[in-house]
Scaffold this active site. Structure first.
Site, PDB file in Angstrom:
ATOM      1  N   ARG A   1      71.462  45.360  85.265  1.00 19.90           N
ATOM      2  CA  ARG A   1      72.260  46.198  84.287  1.00 19.90           C
ATOM      3  C   ARG A   1      73.393  45.976  85.625  1.00 19.90           C
ATOM      4  O   ARG A   1      74.535  45.984  86.098  1.00 19.90           O
ATOM      5  CB  ARG A   1      72.346  46.785  82.647  1.00 19.90           C
ATOM      6  CG  ARG A   1      73.447  45.921  81.965  1.00 19.90           C
ATOM      7  CD  ARG A   1      73.180  46.801  80.820  1.00 19.90           C
ATOM      8  NE  ARG A   1      72.569  48.016  81.311  1.00 19.90           N
ATOM      9  CZ  ARG A   1      72.107  48.708  79.819  1.00 19.90           C
ATOM     10  NH1 ARG A   1      72.742  48.275  78.706  1.00 19.90           N
ATOM     11  NH2 ARG A   1      71.771  49.703  79.539  1.00 19.90           N
TER      12      ARG A   1
ATOM     13  N   LYS B   1      51.688  45.633  79.453  1.00 18.23           N
ATOM     14  CA  LYS B   1      51.195  46.749  78.436  1.00 18.23           C
ATOM     15  C   LYS B   1      52.100  48.333  78.138  1.00 18.23           C
ATOM     16  O   LYS B   1      53.094  48.797  79.248  1.00 18.23           O
ATOM     17  CB  LYS B   1      50.221  47.414  78.761  1.00 18.23           C
ATOM     18  CG  LYS B   1      49.533  48.695  79.717  1.00 18.23           C
ATOM     19  CD  LYS B   1      48.400  49.220  79.405  1.00 18.23           C
ATOM     20  CE  LYS B   1      48.550  50.598  78.564  1.00 18.23           C
ATOM     21  NZ  LYS B   1      48.981  51.443  80.017  1.00 18.23           N
TER      22      LYS B   1
ATOM     23  N   HIS C   1      45.986  46.464  84.263  1.00 13.46           N
ATOM     24  CA  HIS C   1      45.825  46.834  85.771  1.00 13.46           C
ATOM     25  C   HIS C   1      44.650  46.644  86.147  1.00 13.46           C
ATOM     26  O   HIS C   1      44.032  46.830  87.089  1.00 13.46           O
ATOM     27  CB  HIS C   1      47.148  47.823  86.312  1.00 13.46           C
ATOM     28  CG  HIS C   1      46.065  48.948  86.246  1.00 13.46           C
ATOM     29  ND1 HIS C   1      46.637  49.936  84.965  1.00 13.46           N
ATOM     30  CD2 HIS C   1      46.229  49.950  86.614  1.00 13.46           C
ATOM     31  CE1 HIS C   1      46.264  50.738  85.220  1.00 13.46           C
ATOM     32  NE2 HIS C   1      46.059  50.611  86.232  1.00 13.46           N
TER      33      HIS C   1
ATOM     34  N   GLU D   1      40.931  61.770  83.650  1.00  8.41           N
ATOM     35  CA  GLU D   1      41.739  61.824  84.242  1.00  8.41           C
ATOM     36  C   GLU D   1      42.244  63.643  84.386  1.00  8.41           C
ATOM     37  O   GLU D   1      42.110  64.744  83.602  1.00  8.41           O
ATOM     38  CB  GLU D   1      43.153  61.087  83.458  1.00  8.41           C
ATOM     39  CG  GLU D   1      43.453  60.070  84.020  1.00  8.41           C
ATOM     40  CD  GLU D   1      43.774  59.020  83.706  1.00  8.41           C
ATOM     41  OE1 GLU D   1      45.376  58.648  84.749  1.00  8.41           O
ATOM     42  OE2 GLU D   1      44.673  59.281  82.220  1.00  8.41           O
TER      43      GLU D   1
ATOM     44  N   ASP E   1      46.858  53.943  75.256  1.00  5.35           N
ATOM     45  CA  ASP E   1      47.384  54.472  76.027  1.00  5.35           C
ATOM     46  C   ASP E   1      45.845  53.437  77.003  1.00  5.35           C
ATOM     47  O   ASP E   1      46.725  52.530  78.177  1.00  5.35           O
ATOM     48  CB  ASP E   1      47.632  55.377  76.538  1.00  5.35           C
ATOM     49  CG  ASP E   1      47.964  55.777  77.838  1.00  5.35           C
ATOM     50  OD1 ASP E   1      49.281  54.654  78.954  1.00  5.35           O
ATOM     51  OD2 ASP E   1      47.489  56.895  79.068  1.00  5.35           O
TER      52      ASP E   1
ATOM     53  N   HIS F   1      42.308  49.921  78.543  1.00  9.03           N
ATOM     54  CA  HIS F   1      41.523  49.270  80.041  1.00  9.03           C
ATOM     55  C   HIS F   1      39.905  49.383  79.934  1.00  9.03           C
ATOM     56  O   HIS F   1      39.121  49.236  79.711  1.00  9.03           O
ATOM     57  CB  HIS F   1      41.756  50.978  80.670  1.00  9.03           C
ATOM     58  CG  HIS F   1      43.158  50.775  80.920  1.00  9.03           C
ATOM     59  ND1 HIS F   1      43.335  50.166  81.282  1.00  9.03           N
ATOM     60  CD2 HIS F   1      44.033  51.945  81.412  1.00  9.03           C
ATOM     61  CE1 HIS F   1      45.047  50.271  81.819  1.00  9.03           C
ATOM     62  NE2 HIS F   1      45.383  51.457  81.498  1.00  9.03           N
TER      63      HIS F   1
ATOM     64  N   LYS G   1      43.008  63.227  78.987  1.00  6.75           N
ATOM     65  CA  LYS G   1      43.530  63.877  80.568  1.00  6.75           C
ATOM     66  C   LYS G   1      43.592  65.305  80.388  1.00  6.75           C
ATOM     67  O   LYS G   1      43.311  66.112  79.202  1.00  6.75           O
ATOM     68  CB  LYS G   1      45.038  64.024  79.654  1.00  6.75           C
ATOM     69  CG  LYS G   1      45.830  62.468  79.429  1.00  6.75           C
ATOM     70  CD  LYS G   1      46.673  62.043  80.470  1.00  6.75           C
ATOM     71  CE  LYS G   1      46.876  59.805  80.412  1.00  6.75           C
ATOM     72  NZ  LYS G   1      46.678  59.314  81.196  1.00  6.75           N
TER      73      LYS G   1
HETATM   74  C1  BG6 Z   1      48.251  53.918  83.108  1.00  8.41           C
HETATM   75  C2  BG6 Z   1      48.326  54.725  81.673  1.00  8.41           C
HETATM   76  O1  BG6 Z   1      47.556  52.100  81.585  1.00  8.41           O
HETATM   77  O2  BG6 Z   1      46.838  53.421  83.345  1.00  8.41           O
HETATM   78  C3  BG6 Z   1      48.184  56.366  82.077  1.00  8.41           C
HETATM   79  O3  BG6 Z   1      48.819  54.124  80.893  1.00  8.41           O
HETATM   80  C4  BG6 Z   1      47.184  56.217  82.733  1.00  8.41           C
HETATM   81  O4  BG6 Z   1      48.005  57.235  81.086  1.00  8.41           O
HETATM   82  C5  BG6 Z   1      46.916  55.063  83.674  1.00  8.41           C
HETATM   83  O5  BG6 Z   1      47.503  57.853  83.660  1.00  8.41           O
HETATM   84  C6  BG6 Z   1      45.710  55.994  84.615  1.00  8.41           C
HETATM   85  O6  BG6 Z   1      45.511  54.208  86.127  1.00  8.41           O
HETATM   86  P1  BG6 Z   1      44.238  54.404  86.553  1.00  8.41           P
HETATM   87  O7  BG6 Z   1      44.862  53.438  88.033  1.00  8.41           O
HETATM   88  O8  BG6 Z   1      45.270  56.133  87.442  1.00  8.41           O
HETATM   89  O9  BG6 Z   1      43.531  55.015  86.196  1.00  8.41           O
END
Ligand code: BG6
Length: 519
Positions: free
Chosen positions: A65, A173, A203, A241, A260, A265, A365
């Site tokens: 935009r 996502k 991813h 993480e 999330d 994943h 986390k």
């Molecule tokens: C994302 C989540 O999809 O994946 C995040 O939204 C997370 O919260 C991340 O930190 C982790 O990805 P990676 O590649 O760092 O393991």
């Protein structure tokens, strides 16, 4: 090159030779001013360009935009590269790459803006840059429907593509927040695009080590015969993480760890680890098996959620001697929030291969280490020979697939300690990606974007896959709704989660094996 290297070269079977050719195309990024574009997409396209992997010709058009010129957008992206690129920017490569980038200002709901976009694509003067289009929707899912409708009206997106052109849509996502919202999004997209034109990103599927799960299982004959309930005691999948939610409190309050991380994943990793061999390496063959596996997971009803699933939330603590605030003290987080920052769950798979084998999954986390790994633990040996000397200490055999960091595979078995006494202790055989292949760390997005440009959907999530995953997750979340967290569900930042997670495994006589730092 010595003899062994020559042999390795001969033996390497280059599956990628089968990759579809990349055809000249334009990549249109909706949400061009956003974080994802600067942080992931542009660095990934830059590296693909530098490697000569993008088609010739190609163009990138950013649609957003805000008013800006091509030049000012390129400057912005260049500044982003300095922050986010995995390699140092090569100015001469950047100049050539930037010359392919243009900006189209417009509102997502404004038909005229799509007319301008159409004009811009036609003005490139090469018919394939107008006909072959990859639309990357780096925008809120609530806008997906409007964008595909406008694209269709502007004749930029055709549901039945003629054979000499293609259009694809890549979406990020979160794909919905539950089953009804995911179904709604799917309906909005398939009104104007065929399922085969839709590329849903997770991813994790772009990570080398996640892709290697299939190679590891199906290109070797020594592991697969053990990959079932007669040999496997249980499986642990950990994605931990070290970071807390940081500035993402607003988003995280709505998602929590279940939406999330688990819905996408972790269930993706599980489906690759546990699926049956596909009939071929075609995208549909692989995705069929993944869906079959997800459908074999025994549903957890809201009433059973408490006995099979543990949620947790961190309170203030230390990670690597750094003080971290509690989740409820994070920015944009409610002071009485019940959002989970940790989930552990026990899943059972009702099929012939896995019946009775628990799969324990956990993610969180502010844990002590960032690591993702899958540990397949084998059944204990009968203790007839070593029970007197070693008793319960005889360690079960295990294979650990370390997905990140320090990517590799460990085989853990028992060996005799040299000396006159009969002492047995666990030893490890270790394959490390870095030592075998050298440090090769392309970003997951590079692989995924290239596959999308090439039209290979193997690494993307199919509609039934995403919906099946929500069917697993939704009843659990329903079981949690309105129930405040109890004391056993809180954990101090810097620890491996709440005690309730240990209790979950203890019920069946198991313990978590935490990923270890690798020096
Ligand atoms: C994302 C989540 O999809 O994946 C995040 O939204 C997370 O919260 C991340 O930190 C982790 O990805 P990676 O590649 O760092 O393991």
């Amino acid at each position: 090159m010595d003899e062994v290297d020559q042999l390795d070269e001969l033996m390497e079977c280059r599956l990628n030779d089968g990759r579809k050719a990349v055809e000249p195309c334009t990549i249109v990024i909706f949400g061009a001013s956003g974080d994802l574009t600067a942080r992931k997409l542009i660095p990934a396209f830059y590296h693909l360009f530098a490697d000569g992997a993008l088609p010739d010709p190609f163009r990138i058009v950013g649609f957003a935009r805000r008013e800006k010129s091509d030049e000012s957008w390129r400057e912005e992206l260049k500044a982003g590269m300095a922050r986010f690129s995995r390699t140092k920017l090569d100015n001469s490569v950047w100049e050539k790459f930037a010359a392919k980038i243009s900006y189209c200002q417009g509102d997502l709901n404004d038909a005229d803006a799509y007319g301008r976009l159409e004009g811009m694509l036609t003005a490139f003067g090469e018919p394939r840059l107008r006909r072959n289009l990859l639309f990357y929707l780096a925008i809120s899912p609530s806008q997906f429907g409007a964008v595909v409708e406008q694209l269709s009206i502007a004749n930029l997106l055709k549901r039945e593509e003629p054979s000499d052109e293609w259009q694809r849509i890549v979406v990020e996502k979160p794909f919905g927040v539950d089953l009804p919202s995911a179904e709604k999004l799917n309906h909005e997209l398939i009104r104007f695009a065929h399922e085969k034109q839709i590329y849903r990103i997770d991813h994790y599927l772009g990570k080398e080590t996640v892709q290697n799960i299939l190679m590891f299982r199906f290109s070797n004959s020594i592991f697969e015969p053990l990959w079932h309930r007669q040999s496997v005691d249980h499986v642990q999948i950990t994605v931990s993480e070290k970071l807390g939610v940081g500035g993402r409190g607003g988003y995280y309050e709505e998602s929590g760890a279940m939406r999330d991380m688990v819905q996408n994943h972790l269930l993706q990793i599980l489906s690759l680890i546990a699926m049956e061999p596909p009939v071929s390496l075609e995208a549909e063959a692989i995705r069929d098996e993944k869906v079959k596996l997800l459908k074999s997971i025994r549903p957890i009803s809201p009433a059973n959620a408490a006995s099979q699933v543990v949620r947790g939330q961190y309170f203030a603590g230390q990670v690597d001697s750094e003080l971290r605030p509690g989740y409820r003290q994070e920015e944009k987080v409610a002071s009485s929030s019940n959002t989970e920052t940790f989930v552990a769950l026990k899943l059972l798979i009702d099929n012939w291969r896995w019946s009775g084998v628990p799969f324990f999954l956990r993610t969180g986390k502010n844990l002590p280490l960032s690591a993702s790994e899958v540990r397949v633990q084998f059944r204990p040996t009968p203790h007839v020979l070593f029970s007197a000397e070693c008793g319960e200490k005889l360690d079960p055999n295990a294979i650990t697939l370390r997905l990140q960091p320090n990517e590799g595979i460990y085989l853990r078995f028992n060996g005799k300690v040299p000396g006159t006494s009969t002492q047995v202790r666990p030893v490890r055989m270790h394959f490390s990606y870095d030592s075998e292949f050298g440090a090769y760390t392309p970003e997951a997005y590079e692989r995924l974007l290239l596959e999308a440009v090439a039209g290979d959907a193997t690494l993307f999530i199919r509609r039934d896959e995403v919906e099946t995953a929500w069917r697993i997750v939704d009843p659990i979340r329903k079981g949690w709704a309105e129930k405040p967290l109890t004391n056993r569900e809180f954990y101090s930042a810097g620890t491996w989660g709440p005690v309730a997670a240990d209790d979950l495994l203890a019920k069946t006589g198991h313990v978590w094996r935490d990923p270890q730092p690798v020096s």
